[in-house]
Write a protein that holds these residues in place. Structure first.
Motif, mmCIF file in Angstrom:
data_model
loop_
_atom_site.group_PDB
_atom_site.id
_atom_site.type_symbol
_atom_site.label_atom_id
_atom_site.label_comp_id
_atom_site.label_asym_id
_atom_site.label_seq_id
_atom_site.Cartn_x
_atom_site.Cartn_y
_atom_site.Cartn_z
ATOM 1 N N ALA A 112 0.787 -1.079 0.046
ATOM 2 C CA ALA A 112 -0.058 -0.196 -0.309
ATOM 3 C C ALA A 112 0.715 1.152 0.090
ATOM 4 N N ARG A 113 0.264 2.255 -0.519
ATOM 5 C CA ARG A 113 1.272 3.462 -0.355
ATOM 6 C C ARG A 113 1.223 4.248 0.972
ATOM 7 N N CYS A 114 -0.205 3.735 1.568
ATOM 8 C CA CYS A 114 -0.269 4.154 3.114
ATOM 9 C C CYS A 114 -1.126 3.313 3.616
ATOM 10 N N VAL A 115 -0.952 3.183 4.944
ATOM 11 C CA VAL A 115 -1.882 2.343 5.676
ATOM 12 C C VAL A 115 -2.481 3.076 7.018
ATOM 13 N N LEU A 116 -3.800 3.195 6.977
ATOM 14 C CA LEU A 116 -4.408 3.678 7.853
ATOM 15 C C LEU A 116 -4.822 2.620 9.301
ATOM 16 N N VAL A 117 -4.962 2.798 10.293
ATOM 17 C CA VAL A 117 -5.296 2.311 11.659
ATOM 18 C C VAL A 117 -6.614 2.746 12.163
ATOM 19 N N LEU A 118 -7.620 2.074 12.403
ATOM 20 C CA LEU A 118 -8.911 2.859 13.051
ATOM 21 C C LEU A 118 -8.858 2.218 14.391
ATOM 22 N N SER A 119 -8.905 3.155 15.373
ATOM 23 C CA SER A 119 -8.699 2.537 16.838
ATOM 24 C C SER A 119 -9.668 3.229 17.611
ATOM 25 N N ALA A 120 -10.277 2.467 18.648
ATOM 26 C CA ALA A 120 -11.363 3.203 19.287
ATOM 27 C C ALA A 120 -10.711 3.258 20.883
ATOM 28 N N ILE A 121 -11.026 4.622 21.379
ATOM 29 C CA ILE A 121 -10.749 4.819 22.546
ATOM 30 C C ILE A 121 -12.110 4.592 23.339
ATOM 31 N N ILE A 141 0.993 1.485 17.732
ATOM 32 C CA ILE A 141 0.239 2.832 17.875
ATOM 33 C C ILE A 141 0.365 3.161 19.466
ATOM 34 N N GLY A 142 0.669 2.490 20.275
ATOM 35 C CA GLY A 142 0.884 2.708 21.516
ATOM 36 C C GLY A 142 -0.304 2.540 22.335
ATOM 37 N N ALA A 143 -1.236 1.543 22.214
ATOM 38 C CA ALA A 143 -2.589 1.332 22.997
ATOM 39 C C ALA A 143 -2.413 0.028 23.692
ATOM 40 N N ASP A 144 -3.169 0.042 24.658
ATOM 41 C CA ASP A 144 -2.879 -1.014 25.594
ATOM 42 C C ASP A 144 -3.943 -2.285 25.234
ATOM 43 N N GLU A 155 -7.483 1.462 24.840
ATOM 44 C CA GLU A 155 -7.856 1.817 23.553
ATOM 45 C C GLU A 155 -7.400 0.583 22.716
ATOM 46 N N ALA A 156 -8.126 0.308 21.660
ATOM 47 C CA ALA A 156 -7.663 -0.767 20.765
ATOM 48 C C ALA A 156 -7.992 -0.653 19.336
ATOM 49 N N PRO A 157 -7.089 -1.055 18.576
ATOM 50 C CA PRO A 157 -7.175 -0.913 16.951
ATOM 51 C C PRO A 157 -8.382 -2.036 16.646
ATOM 52 N N LEU A 158 -9.175 -1.464 15.693
ATOM 53 C CA LEU A 158 -10.369 -2.328 15.167
ATOM 54 C C LEU A 158 -10.342 -2.624 13.807
ATOM 55 N N CYS A 159 -9.572 -1.921 12.877
ATOM 56 C CA CYS A 159 -9.519 -2.189 11.594
ATOM 57 C C CYS A 159 -8.371 -1.394 10.826
ATOM 58 N N ILE A 160 -7.931 -2.174 9.903
ATOM 59 C CA ILE A 160 -6.614 -1.721 9.070
ATOM 60 C C ILE A 160 -7.110 -1.345 7.707
ATOM 61 N N VAL A 161 -7.025 -0.051 7.121
ATOM 62 C CA VAL A 161 -7.209 0.197 5.595
ATOM 63 C C VAL A 161 -5.931 0.229 4.874
ATOM 64 N N ALA A 162 -5.571 -0.466 3.954
ATOM 65 C CA ALA A 162 -4.557 -0.332 3.035
ATOM 66 C C ALA A 162 -5.015 0.574 1.836
ATOM 67 N N LEU A 163 -4.275 1.903 1.404
ATOM 68 C CA LEU A 163 -4.839 2.745 0.479
ATOM 69 C C LEU A 163 -3.582 2.567 -0.563
ATOM 70 N N GLY A 164 -4.146 2.780 -1.818
ATOM 71 C CA GLY A 164 -3.236 2.530 -2.767
ATOM 72 C C GLY A 164 -2.401 1.234 -2.980
ATOM 73 N N SER A 165 -1.745 1.154 -4.247
ATOM 74 C CA SER A 165 -0.963 -0.130 -4.289
ATOM 75 C C SER A 165 0.268 0.305 -5.205
ATOM 76 N N GLY A 166 0.976 -0.820 -5.273
ATOM 77 C CA GLY A 166 2.324 -0.825 -6.280
ATOM 78 C C GLY A 166 3.395 -0.038 -5.589
ATOM 79 N N SER A 167 3.420 0.303 -4.313
ATOM 80 C CA SER A 167 4.697 0.625 -3.719
ATOM 81 C C SER A 167 5.452 -0.504 -3.368
ATOM 82 N N HIS A 168 6.789 -0.248 -2.975
ATOM 83 C CA HIS A 168 7.618 -1.273 -2.307
ATOM 84 C C HIS A 168 7.418 -1.647 -0.970
ATOM 85 N N PRO A 169 7.295 -3.096 -0.814
ATOM 86 C CA PRO A 169 6.827 -3.102 0.447
ATOM 87 C C PRO A 169 8.017 -2.697 1.733
#
Ligand SMILES: Cc1cc2nc3c(=O)[nH]c(=O)nc-3n(C[C@H](O)[C@H](O)[C@H](O)COP(=O)(O)O)c2cc1C
Length: 492
Positions: free
Chosen positions: A171-180, A233-236, A240-254
């Motif tokens: 992915a070109r960038c990756v988002l992490v959606l996390s709940a407090i 992300i520094g969650a315990d 707070e806990a990560p719930l979902c990850i979203v990969a955005l874009g493609s074609g980048s070097h891993p």
């Protein structure tokens, strides 16, 4: 191996003890402690910041097309700061400010139960985002800035936590959606675990539509090694806990996987004087953790896009305009929408995105007033895009009752109720399936909001009496659990 995720009595118990019923809402004695209301923003006072561009130029792609993922995706689409700002704004940006009592409330691009906004967004950028050094950042909607948390390219570490999922690695960038959790638990207590996934889902509806409008590939991932992403992300994992990850874009070097990851110890501003724990919530979250890549691989699938959408969709507003105008309808006129509008809302909001879980959600609805559709209770088949009449009649009274006796359910044109087969989701994914199904319902609900607003109609999310809802739609809905309701209609 400790397979807590497969001990599915945990999800059944959590669901049971967090049900709403006519009696429970009258006897629980909970009140809101306004002096201890949590602050809706996470603030890192000492982290370096980077301002995102404020000239957003949001997309004018017809919203129905954007939400149903009918747009050509180009694997080479680059991401720069302008594009990133649009994506983050559409997912979680501030859209309106209103004074309620003595205080200002900031409303955001996506609906959130109780306007409590428990979901934070973190961003791991790769090497080819123009204007942004590779790093882990926190998105601050309050000032539209990124705050730097870690230097370096963390996409490989995230991909590894997702059992080396290639879309994440490249992915070109990756988002992490996390709940407090406390933000939402302040009002909804242990039941808020469900709401946090619904709110993640409404944000994802906006985010995936915005990415689609930009021609970017996305992958929504719910199966990952929790402890790895928490550490990143520094969650315990409890507060707070990560719930979902979203990969955005493609074609980048891993990115590299062998990064040295010291604990993240950055100061944040306290949310309220005191925070409370809800043991049922923590137990449910623990029971649905995935502990290693074998466990992740045993559940994660590669689900390619099943676009929604009808060929002859009615005219609608552009995505950007729709997101900025969206807001929950507070009162519906008891007036009809047309069959074509209902069809466009259901068809375009019901596709399944590119993600790592199978479709789990079924759609039911109560038609109160839709021109050309007999009033009654229906099942909507996502596969055939057809309504199946379960029982005919005027059910306005029941619709209002089922959503905790809120007039919104009685006065709307159609009350959509997302449900899932409990045994099937637990058999397929273990307790993790409970997370995925709640999120999927939020995604459909969030898209239904956008579809309704793009057609000049209104919508609002609603919560409900659990068992009464199942009973109302039974025998068809026997064995299912209700996930979320969305009322659609003509704003009064
Ligand atoms: C999952 C979910 C559940 C909701 N439940 C209710 C509800 O039961 N009653 C209600 O009046 N509004 C409900 N809402 C609407 C929220 O209160 C609303 O999204 C929030 O106040 C933010 O305002 P906005 O949507 O106008 O931006 C819900 C929204 C979501 C996303």
């Amino acid at each position: 191996m400790d397979c807590a995720n497969r001990r599915t009595e945990a999800a059944r118990l959590y669901h049971e003890v967090t049900k709403h019923s006519y009696t429970s809402v009258r006897t629980d004695g909970h009140y809101l402690d306004w002096n201890n209301r949590p602050f809706p923003f996470k603030i890192y006072p000492h982290a370096a910041s980077l301002a995102l561009p404020r000239e957003l130029n949001l997309s004018s792609l017809p919203a129905l097309k954007a939400i149903s993922e009918q747009n050509a995706v180009d694997p080479q689409t680059p991401i720069d700061l302008d594009r990133l700002a649009r994506l983050l704004f559409c997912a979680g940006g501030l859209t309106r400010k209103r004074k309620v009592g003595m205080e200002y409330y900031h409303f955001r691009a996506a609906a959130s139960a109780g306007a409590l906004y428990p979901i934070e967004i973190y961003l791991a950028s790769g090497p080819d985002i123009a204007g942004l050094e590779p790093g882990l950042y926190h998105f601050s909607p309050a000032d539209l800035k990124l705050r730097g948390l870690r230097r370096g390219d963390w996409r490989g570490v995230i991909a590894e936590a997702c059992a080396m999922r290639s879309s994440v690695a490249q992915a070109r960038c990756v988002l992490v959606l996390s709940a407090i959790f406390w933000r939402s638990a302040w009002k909804y207590r242990a039941r808020c675990y469900r709401y946090c996934f619904w709110d993640t889902g409404t944000m994802m509806a906006n985010l995936l539509a915005a990415a689609n409008a930009e021609g970017l590939r996305t992958d929504a991932v719910v199966n990952f090694i929790d402890s790895e992403i928490e550490r990143l992300i520094g969650a315990d994992g409890e507060r707070e806990a990560p719930l979902c990850i979203v990969a955005l874009g493609s074609g980048s070097h891993p990115g590299r996987t062998d990064m040295d990851m010291p604990p993240l110890q950055l100061e944040t501003v306290p949310l309220s004087m005191e925070e409370k724990n809800y043991p049922d919530l923590i137990a449910m979250h623990r029971a649905s953790r995935l502990i290693d890549s074998t466990e992740v691989s045993s559940i994660a699938v590669d689900h390619s896009v099943e676009p929604g959408g009808s060929e002859h969709a009615p005219e609608c507003s552009g995505l950007g305009e729709t997101i900025v105008r969206r807001g929950s309808t507070r009162k519906f006129a008891e007036e009809p929408i047309s069959a074509r509008e209902l069809e466009a809302i259901l068809d375009n909001s019901s596709g399944h995105p590119y993600c790592d879980f199978p479709p789990l959600v079924d759609t039911y609805l109560i038609v109160n007033a839709v021109e050309g559709v007999e009033s009654g209770a229906y099942f909507y088949s996502r596969r055939d895009r057809r309504l199946q009449l379960l029982k005919a009649g005027n059910f306005r009274g029941q619709a209002g009752y089922l959503c905790l006796e809120q007039p919104l359910g009685a006065d709307c044109s159609a009350l959509v109720c997302y449900m899932a087969d409990f045994n099937r989701l637990l058999d397929t994914m273990g307790n993790r399936g409970y997370r995925a199904a709640q999120l999927e319902a939020g995604l459909h609900g969030g898209r239904a909001y956008l579809a309704a607003y793009s057609l000049g109609r209104g919508a609002t999310g609603l919560t409900f009496y659990d068992d009464d809802t199942v009973e109302f739609f039974s025998p068809h809905a026997a064995g299912k659990i209700p996930l979320l309701m969305v009322a659609i209609g003509v704003p009064a």
